[in-house]
Design a protein around this motif. Structure first.
Motif, PDB file in Angstrom:
ATOM      1  N   PRO A 157      31.986 -38.700  58.381  1.00 23.88           N
ATOM      2  CA  PRO A 157      31.093 -39.221  59.429  1.00 23.88           C
ATOM      3  C   PRO A 157      31.326 -40.688  59.786  1.00 23.88           C
ATOM      4  CG  PRO A 157      29.837 -38.053  57.739  1.00 23.88           C
ATOM      5  CD  PRO A 157      31.237 -38.135  57.252  1.00 23.88           C
ATOM      6  N   VAL A 158      31.683 -41.500  58.803  1.00 26.72           N
ATOM      7  CA  VAL A 158      31.842 -42.930  59.082  1.00 26.72           C
ATOM      8  C   VAL A 158      33.054 -43.182  59.972  1.00 26.72           C
ATOM      9  CG1 VAL A 158      32.148 -45.228  58.081  1.00 26.72           C
ATOM     10  CG2 VAL A 158      30.652 -43.566  56.939  1.00 26.72           C
ATOM     11  N   ALA A 159      34.209 -42.638  59.556  1.00 24.56           N
ATOM     12  CA  ALA A 159      35.421 -42.800  60.355  1.00 24.56           C
ATOM     13  C   ALA A 159      35.256 -42.139  61.724  1.00 24.56           C
ATOM     14  CB  ALA A 159      36.614 -42.192  59.620  1.00 24.56           C
ATOM     15  N   THR A 160      34.611 -40.986  61.732  1.00 20.89           N
ATOM     16  CA  THR A 160      34.409 -40.261  62.985  1.00 20.89           C
ATOM     17  C   THR A 160      33.600 -41.094  63.975  1.00 20.89           C
ATOM     18  OG1 THR A 160      34.535 -38.126  61.888  1.00 20.89           O
ATOM     19  CG2 THR A 160      33.402 -38.173  64.005  1.00 20.89           C
ATOM     20  N   LEU A 161      32.533 -41.698  63.490  1.00 18.12           N
ATOM     21  CA  LEU A 161      31.697 -42.519  64.371  1.00 18.12           C
ATOM     22  C   LEU A 161      32.516 -43.646  64.982  1.00 18.12           C
ATOM     23  CD1 LEU A 161      29.002 -43.343  65.628  1.00 18.12           C
ATOM     24  CD2 LEU A 161      28.494 -44.632  63.556  1.00 18.12           C
ATOM     25  N   GLN A 162      33.391 -44.231  64.142  1.00 19.83           N
ATOM     26  CA  GLN A 162      34.201 -45.340  64.629  1.00 19.83           C
ATOM     27  C   GLN A 162      35.158 -44.900  65.734  1.00 19.83           C
ATOM     28  OE1 GLN A 162      35.811 -47.007  61.087  1.00 19.83           O
ATOM     29  NE2 GLN A 162      34.943 -49.013  61.521  1.00 19.83           N
ATOM     30  N   ILE A 163      35.845 -43.793  65.483  1.00 14.96           N
ATOM     31  CA  ILE A 163      36.826 -43.298  66.466  1.00 14.96           C
ATOM     32  C   ILE A 163      36.123 -42.842  67.740  1.00 14.96           C
ATOM     33  CG2 ILE A 163      38.610 -41.567  66.884  1.00 14.96           C
ATOM     34  CD1 ILE A 163      39.699 -42.842  64.602  1.00 14.96           C
ATOM     35  N   LEU A 164      35.050 -42.103  67.577  1.00 12.89           N
ATOM     36  CA  LEU A 164      34.359 -41.591  68.757  1.00 12.89           C
ATOM     37  C   LEU A 164      33.782 -42.741  69.586  1.00 12.89           C
ATOM     38  CD1 LEU A 164      32.640 -38.307  67.491  1.00 12.89           C
ATOM     39  CD2 LEU A 164      34.899 -38.630  68.521  1.00 12.89           C
ATOM     40  N   THR A 165      33.285 -43.768  68.906  1.00 12.25           N
ATOM     41  CA  THR A 165      32.770 -44.934  69.628  1.00 12.25           C
ATOM     42  C   THR A 165      33.884 -45.606  70.430  1.00 12.25           C
ATOM     43  OG1 THR A 165      31.109 -45.236  67.902  1.00 12.25           O
ATOM     44  CG2 THR A 165      31.487 -47.106  69.364  1.00 12.25           C
ATOM     45  N   GLN A 166      35.073 -45.717  69.826  1.00 14.23           N
ATOM     46  CA  GLN A 166      36.223 -46.274  70.545  1.00 14.23           C
ATOM     47  C   GLN A 166      36.491 -45.503  71.833  1.00 14.23           C
ATOM     48  OE1 GLN A 166      38.216 -48.953  70.241  1.00 14.23           O
ATOM     49  NE2 GLN A 166      36.586 -49.488  68.800  1.00 14.23           N
ATOM     50  N   PHE A 167      36.511 -44.179  71.719  1.00 11.63           N
ATOM     51  CA  PHE A 167      36.750 -43.349  72.908  1.00 11.63           C
ATOM     52  C   PHE A 167      35.679 -43.598  73.965  1.00 11.63           C
ATOM     53  CE2 PHE A 167      39.488 -40.381  70.321  1.00 11.63           C
ATOM     54  CZ  PHE A 167      40.604 -40.472  71.139  1.00 11.63           C
ATOM     55  N   ARG A 168      34.447 -43.666  73.512  1.00  9.04           N
ATOM     56  CA  ARG A 168      33.321 -43.839  74.417  1.00  9.04           C
ATOM     57  C   ARG A 168      33.416 -45.177  75.157  1.00  9.04           C
ATOM     58  NH1 ARG A 168      30.600 -40.572  77.208  1.00  9.04           N
ATOM     59  NH2 ARG A 168      28.352 -40.732  77.031  1.00  9.04           N
ATOM     60  N   ILE A 169      33.750 -46.236  74.416  1.00  3.35           N
ATOM     61  CA  ILE A 169      33.876 -47.568  75.014  1.00  3.35           C
ATOM     62  C   ILE A 169      34.954 -47.576  76.098  1.00  3.35           C
ATOM     63  CG2 ILE A 169      34.672 -49.940  74.517  1.00  3.35           C
ATOM     64  CD1 ILE A 169      33.249 -49.661  71.778  1.00  3.35           C
ATOM     65  N   LYS A 170      36.000 -46.795  75.866  1.00  6.30           N
ATOM     66  CA  LYS A 170      37.097 -46.732  76.834  1.00  6.30           C
ATOM     67  C   LYS A 170      36.760 -45.854  78.037  1.00  6.30           C
ATOM     68  CE  LYS A 170      40.505 -47.310  73.132  1.00  6.30           C
ATOM     69  NZ  LYS A 170      41.010 -48.666  73.437  1.00  6.30           N
ATOM     70  N   GLY A 171      35.620 -45.177  77.997  1.00  2.00           N
ATOM     71  CA  GLY A 171      35.202 -44.394  79.157  1.00  2.00           C
ATOM     72  C   GLY A 171      35.428 -42.894  79.056  1.00  2.00           C
ATOM     73  N   PHE A 172      35.932 -42.416  77.912  1.00  2.00           N
ATOM     74  CA  PHE A 172      36.134 -40.972  77.733  1.00  2.00           C
ATOM     75  C   PHE A 172      34.801 -40.279  77.459  1.00  2.00           C
ATOM     76  CE2 PHE A 172      40.156 -42.940  76.531  1.00  2.00           C
ATOM     77  CZ  PHE A 172      41.070 -42.161  77.221  1.00  2.00           C
ATOM     78  N   SER A 173      34.730 -38.989  77.775  1.00  2.00           N
ATOM     79  CA  SER A 173      33.560 -38.196  77.414  1.00  2.00           C
ATOM     80  C   SER A 173      33.851 -37.407  76.149  1.00  2.00           C
ATOM     81  CB  SER A 173      33.206 -37.210  78.527  1.00  2.00           C
ATOM     82  OG  SER A 173      32.817 -37.912  79.666  1.00  2.00           O
ATOM     83  N   LEU A 174      32.805 -37.132  75.401  1.00  2.00           N
ATOM     84  CA  LEU A 174      32.972 -36.420  74.143  1.00  2.00           C
ATOM     85  C   LEU A 174      32.078 -35.199  74.110  1.00  2.00           C
ATOM     86  CD1 LEU A 174      32.808 -39.593  71.900  1.00  2.00           C
ATOM     87  CD2 LEU A 174      34.863 -38.266  72.420  1.00  2.00           C
TER      88      LEU A 174
END
Ligand code: C2E
Ligand code: CA
Ligand code: CA
Ligand code: CA
Length: 277
Positions: A157-174
């Motif tokens: 969960p910790v690493a996942t949150l970090q990666i997913l947040t990166q994607f989100r900041i860049k404008g991707f949808s999850l």
């Protein structure tokens, strides 16, 4: 089911008799297939439940094996995940799919959805790499949806949150894929920056025959709305199910009712055949 399969006695000879012997997929076989670029991408449309309009497509990996014919992801994704070859496979699939999308769907109001493996969720350089590919091809991150299974998002969960947040900041949808079969903590899920929830096809396919499945489908749609997520149902195989989903407030649908996943050319033909003349 085990990912790596039984050992074939005749490695190089296709099995000709009617025994159930399966072609053995080993790490070496997979590595060679990657070198020879035997993997391709199929596309499945995603439609708006209420208008029936095409809103996007999901990219699904296929292995065009020279003697075995087409192999489905269940035969090779788990092995790739377990062997360190998944990064290379993901790279080949993403590049092919994004190049195809840029070439054929440019300037259209469509989204492209790609499946993320559990492994890439612990690879900190992955969001940058995907963003670079999008820039190179002129695909806006807003057009790209990354699907993460409920189960893999809970592995780390910790690493996942970090990666997913990166994607989100860049404008991707999850998108949370296969929702409903992972028994994850809802509070943990709600904290991840998802914008879409995909109901697992198991519930959708069985809905016409099972009142229990119908209730689960309705409950998941309500949950998605409560969490401000758009809801997609996959595995929509018949008109009854589509109507049920519409009535329950589902946003989007995918399934054999509209189209199976097909190669790029067939997808474009399908799309063209539905356009008003
Ligand atoms: P998924 O992401 O849940 O993809 C949906 C699966 O449901 C696809 O199976 C699709 O062909 C199938 N499907 C779609 N509509 C219907 C329907 O109406 N009825 C039925 N019975 N099935 C339907 P597929 O292509 O065999 O993929 C299986 C799984 O493999 C995917 O499940 C996904 O988890 C994984 N996968 C596929 N491509 C990739 C990839 O490029 N990377 C990664 N990491 N995983 C992938
Ligand atoms: Ca998916
Ligand atoms: Ca799914
Ligand atoms: Ca699945």
């Amino acid at each position: 089911a085990p990912s790596s399969v039984r050992i074939s006695h005749s490695q190089n000879v296709p099995v000709a008799d009617d025994s159930e012997e399966q072609f053995a997929i080993t790490e070496q076989v997979l590595a060679q297939a990657l070198r020879e670029r035997q993997f391709t991408v199929f596309y499945q449309p995603k439609l708006c439940c209420t208008t029936g309009h095409l809103v996007g497509l999901e990219c699904l990996a296929r292995w065009q094996h020279p003697t075995q014919g087409m192999l489905f992801p269940d035969r090779f994704i788990p092995l790739a995940e377990g062997s360190g070859l998944i990064a290379q496979l993901t790279e080949q699939i993403f590049v092919q799919a994004l190049e195809w999308f840029a070439a054929h769907c440019h300037g259209q109001n469509l989204q492209i959805a790609l499946n993320l493996s559990a492994k890439t969720l612990s690879s900190p350089e992955f969001p940058d790499w995907v963003a670079q590919q999008c820039t190179r091809l002129g695909v806006a991150p807003q057009q790209v949806v990354l699907e993460v299974t409920e189960t893999s998002s809970m592995e780390n969960p910790v690493a996942t949150l970090q990666i997913l947040t990166q994607f989100r900041i860049k404008g991707f949808s999850l998108s949370i894929d296969d929702f409903g079969i992972g028994y994850s903590s809802l509070i943990q899920l709600a904290r991840l920056p998802f914008s879409e929830l995909k109901i697992d096809k198991m519930f959708v396919i069985s809905a016409p025959y099972s009142e229990e499945s119908q209730k689960i489908v309705s409950a998941v749609i309500s949950l998605g709305r409560a969490l401000n997520l758009s809801v997609t149902a996959e595995g929509v195989e018949d008109a009854w199910t589509l109507q049920y989903l519409k009535d329950a407030g589902c946003d989007y649908a995918q399934g054999f009712l509209f189209s199976r996943p097909v190669d790029g050319e067939a997808f474009l033909a399908w799309k063209h055949s539905r356009e008003p003349t």
